[in-house]
Design a protein around this motif. Structure first.
Motif, PDB file in Angstrom:
ATOM      1  N   LEU A 201       0.812  -1.210   0.000  1.00 22.16           N
ATOM      2  CA  LEU A 201       0.000   0.000   0.000  1.00 22.16           C
ATOM      3  C   LEU A 201       0.850   1.265   0.000  1.00 22.16           C
ATOM      4  CD1 LEU A 201      -2.846  -0.987   2.504  1.00 22.16           C
ATOM      5  CD2 LEU A 201      -3.012  -0.750   0.016  1.00 22.16           C
ATOM      6  N   GLN A 202       2.097   1.175   0.472  1.00 19.24           N
ATOM      7  CA  GLN A 202       2.962   2.352   0.529  1.00 19.24           C
ATOM      8  C   GLN A 202       3.869   2.491  -0.693  1.00 19.24           C
ATOM      9  OE1 GLN A 202       5.109   2.761   4.206  1.00 19.24           O
ATOM     10  NE2 GLN A 202       3.280   2.706   5.482  1.00 19.24           N
ATOM     11  N   MET A 203       3.722   1.609  -1.661  1.00 22.57           N
ATOM     12  CA  MET A 203       4.487   1.769  -2.903  1.00 22.57           C
ATOM     13  C   MET A 203       3.928   2.964  -3.687  1.00 22.57           C
ATOM     14  SD  MET A 203       6.940  -0.418  -3.023  1.00 22.57           S
ATOM     15  CE  MET A 203       7.415  -0.354  -4.761  1.00 22.57           C
ATOM     16  N   PRO A 204       4.763   3.912  -4.090  1.00 19.90           N
ATOM     17  CA  PRO A 204       4.277   5.127  -4.769  1.00 19.90           C
ATOM     18  C   PRO A 204       3.429   4.839  -5.999  1.00 19.90           C
ATOM     19  CG  PRO A 204       6.568   5.380  -4.144  1.00 19.90           C
ATOM     20  CD  PRO A 204       6.210   3.959  -3.851  1.00 19.90           C
ATOM     21  N   GLY A 206       1.914   1.921  -6.594  1.00 26.97           N
ATOM     22  CA  GLY A 206       1.006   0.817  -6.335  1.00 26.97           C
ATOM     23  C   GLY A 206       1.711  -0.529  -6.288  1.00 26.97           C
ATOM     24  N   PRO A 207       0.991  -1.580  -5.855  1.00 24.06           N
ATOM     25  CA  PRO A 207       1.575  -2.926  -5.709  1.00 24.06           C
ATOM     26  C   PRO A 207       2.264  -3.476  -6.954  1.00 24.06           C
ATOM     27  CG  PRO A 207      -0.567  -2.825  -4.649  1.00 24.06           C
ATOM     28  CD  PRO A 207      -0.397  -1.528  -5.371  1.00 24.06           C
ATOM     29  N   PRO A 208       1.761  -3.215  -8.180  1.00 20.68           N
ATOM     30  CA  PRO A 208       2.448  -3.791  -9.352  1.00 20.68           C
ATOM     31  C   PRO A 208       3.905  -3.369  -9.485  1.00 20.68           C
ATOM     32  CG  PRO A 208       0.257  -3.049  -9.961  1.00 20.68           C
ATOM     33  CD  PRO A 208       0.507  -2.543  -8.568  1.00 20.68           C
ATOM     34  N   GLU A 209       4.247  -2.236  -8.852  1.00 19.35           N
ATOM     35  CA  GLU A 209       5.630  -1.760  -8.946  1.00 19.35           C
ATOM     36  C   GLU A 209       6.608  -2.722  -8.278  1.00 19.35           C
ATOM     37  OE1 GLU A 209       7.888   2.552  -8.583  1.00 19.35           O
ATOM     38  OE2 GLU A 209       6.170   2.114  -7.292  1.00 19.35           O
ATOM     39  N   GLY A 215      11.113  -8.189 -10.604  1.00 13.96           N
ATOM     40  CA  GLY A 215      11.251  -9.039 -11.774  1.00 13.96           C
ATOM     41  C   GLY A 215      12.407  -8.607 -12.660  1.00 13.96           C
ATOM     42  N   ALA A 216      12.615  -7.307 -12.775  1.00 18.05           N
ATOM     43  CA  ALA A 216      13.704  -6.800 -13.614  1.00 18.05           C
ATOM     44  C   ALA A 216      15.066  -7.209 -13.078  1.00 18.05           C
ATOM     45  CB  ALA A 216      13.613  -5.275 -13.704  1.00 18.05           C
ATOM     46  N   ALA A 295      12.108  -3.607  -3.381  1.00 19.34           N
ATOM     47  CA  ALA A 295      11.448  -2.660  -4.283  1.00 19.34           C
ATOM     48  C   ALA A 295      11.066  -1.381  -3.534  1.00 19.34           C
ATOM     49  CB  ALA A 295      10.207  -3.312  -4.892  1.00 19.34           C
ATOM     50  N   PHE A 296      10.603  -1.530  -2.308  1.00 20.32           N
ATOM     51  CA  PHE A 296      10.162  -0.384  -1.504  1.00 20.32           C
ATOM     52  C   PHE A 296      11.292   0.624  -1.317  1.00 20.32           C
ATOM     53  CE2 PHE A 296       9.540   1.691   2.621  1.00 20.32           C
ATOM     54  CZ  PHE A 296       8.230   2.152   2.521  1.00 20.32           C
TER      55      PHE A 296
END
Length: 395
Positions: A201-204, A206-209, A215-216, A295-296
């Motif tokens: 929820l705190q990903m700027p 959104g979750p797909p990020e 993945g990258a 990621a975060f």
């Protein structure tokens, strides 16, 4: 990293500790015989035994280390967990029936029948030494992780946790261990799920990020599928996991003693499957915590106090700096839950083996019930004191 907890988080934490210790102490009247203290009257439902096995698997070490592994690298260590279903099948097919039919509480009695007294004694000594080291390591590492979060000294945490676990294990026996493990399993599972929810929820963007960035960098990789035996490939970790997990189910007193507490052989088999199949997704969630944290902090590096922070310290840092009030206390309770559910099992199993395989085998084969209970009480306290002392020595 900030030190000390807000009052609301402390209330949550102390409420949890009071609940666990209080629950464990309620079994004092049901643990006044050796049969109840060591085997819970062989009447515990399979689902409760299964949650206890699961709680033993998830120590505070894995609760903090697994996110650290996936944060620093990838999901290659998760392959260890993928071997659990096969290990569980082997256990339910061969080992559970064997130990249930023997009727012995000790996992090592049959070694004397098969190989002689030396084998039984050797196995017991190795197990007791391993449990002493295990208790000390868990207490020390959980204190190391919680000291900056709570603002308490490492010795204070080691002694506090060691004393509390020893008290309810002493008073409630194996039944207290199992039912407190049930509560602790629920708490640590809730803590993991809440952590993931907050991160996503705190990903700027959104979750797909999380999945895009991870993945990258191939953060979800299970490792190489090559045939090399000199590196940590998928196959090497899988085979290693199979041997270790079969060993746990086959010769570890912590697991074998739980088979004995189940009300039937069917319930004992069920407990193995519940413990194994529950640990598999929870283990995956722990690795996902580390991947999500990667990621975060990739998109918000300013939130990381130190860019060179050790991977194992990232999750505790996130807990104390990013989680809302109340949830922080719950997560710290989850870390304690993972530690306590491992330590209480070690104390009870060690006391059981000292009575069955040492005292009754060498000193007093005809020991009375009262005498045997005094030995169980004394050795539980002794193991708690030694484990706590060894944890302090590790400093």
């Amino acid at each position: 990293m900030p030190t000390g907890l807000p009052i609301f988080d402390l209330v949550v934490l102390f409420a949890y500790l009071a609940l666990v210790v209080g629950l464990g102490c309620t079994f004092v009247r049901k643990s006044r015989s050796t049969e109840e203290f060591m085997a819970a009257g062989r009447s515990v439902p399979g689902w409760a035994v299964g949650l206890s096995i699961f709680g033993t698997y998830v120590s505070s070490i894995s609760f903090l280390a697994n996110p650290g592994k996936s944060y620093a690298a990838n999901w290659n260590p998760f392959v260890f967990s993928l071997s659990l279903p096969l290990a569980a099948w082997i256990a339910t097919r061969y080992f559970v029936p064997f130990f249930r039919k023997s009727g012995e509480v000790s996992a090592y009695t049959h070694l004397e029948h098969r190989f002689g007294l030396w084998a039984r004694t050797y196995a017991v000594i190795c197990f007791l030494l391993m449990q002493l080291a295990r208790v000390a390591t868990i207490l020390y590492l959980v204190a190391l992780a919680l000291a900056p979060l709570l603002g308490w000294s490492i010795p204070t945490i080691i002694i506090t946790v060691g004393v509390l676990v020893t008290i309810y294990t002493l008073l409630g026996g194996i039944e207290a261990v199992i039912w407190t493990d049930v509560v602790q399993s629920v708490v640590l599972t809730a803590g993991i799920i809440l952590s993931i929810g907050v991160i996503l929820l705190q990903m700027p963007a959104g979750p797909p990020e999380v999945f895009r960035l991870a993945g990258a960098q191939q953060k979800f990789s299970l490792g190489s599928f090559g045939a090399s035996l000199t590196e940590s490939t998928f196959w090497v970790v899988l085979i290693y996991g199979l041997f270790i997990n079969v060993q746990n189910f086959a010769v570890d007193q912590s697991y074998v003693q739980r088979y004995v507490t189940a009300r039937s052989e069917t319930a004992a088999r069920q407990s193995v499957w519940i413990g194994a199949l529950l640990y598999l997704p929870i283990s995956a969630l722990l690795f996902f915590v580390g991947t999500a944290l990667y990621a975060f902090y990739q998109v918000q590096p300013e939130l990381l106090a130190d860019a060179a922070m050790k991977p194992d310290a990232v999750f505790p840092h996130f807990i104390v700096t990013q989680l809302p009030a109340g949830i922080t206390g719950l997560l710290i309770a989850a870390i304690l839950a993972a530690a306590m559910s491992s330590v209480d099992s070690s104390l009870n199993c060690s006391a059981t083996l000292i009575l069955c395989d040492v005292y009754k085998r060498y000193a007093r084969p005809t020991a009375t019930e009262g005498e045997s209970m005094r030995v169980l009480y004394t050795t539980t306290i002794l193991c708690g004191v030694l484990g706590t002392g060894a944890g302090l020595w590790m400093m």
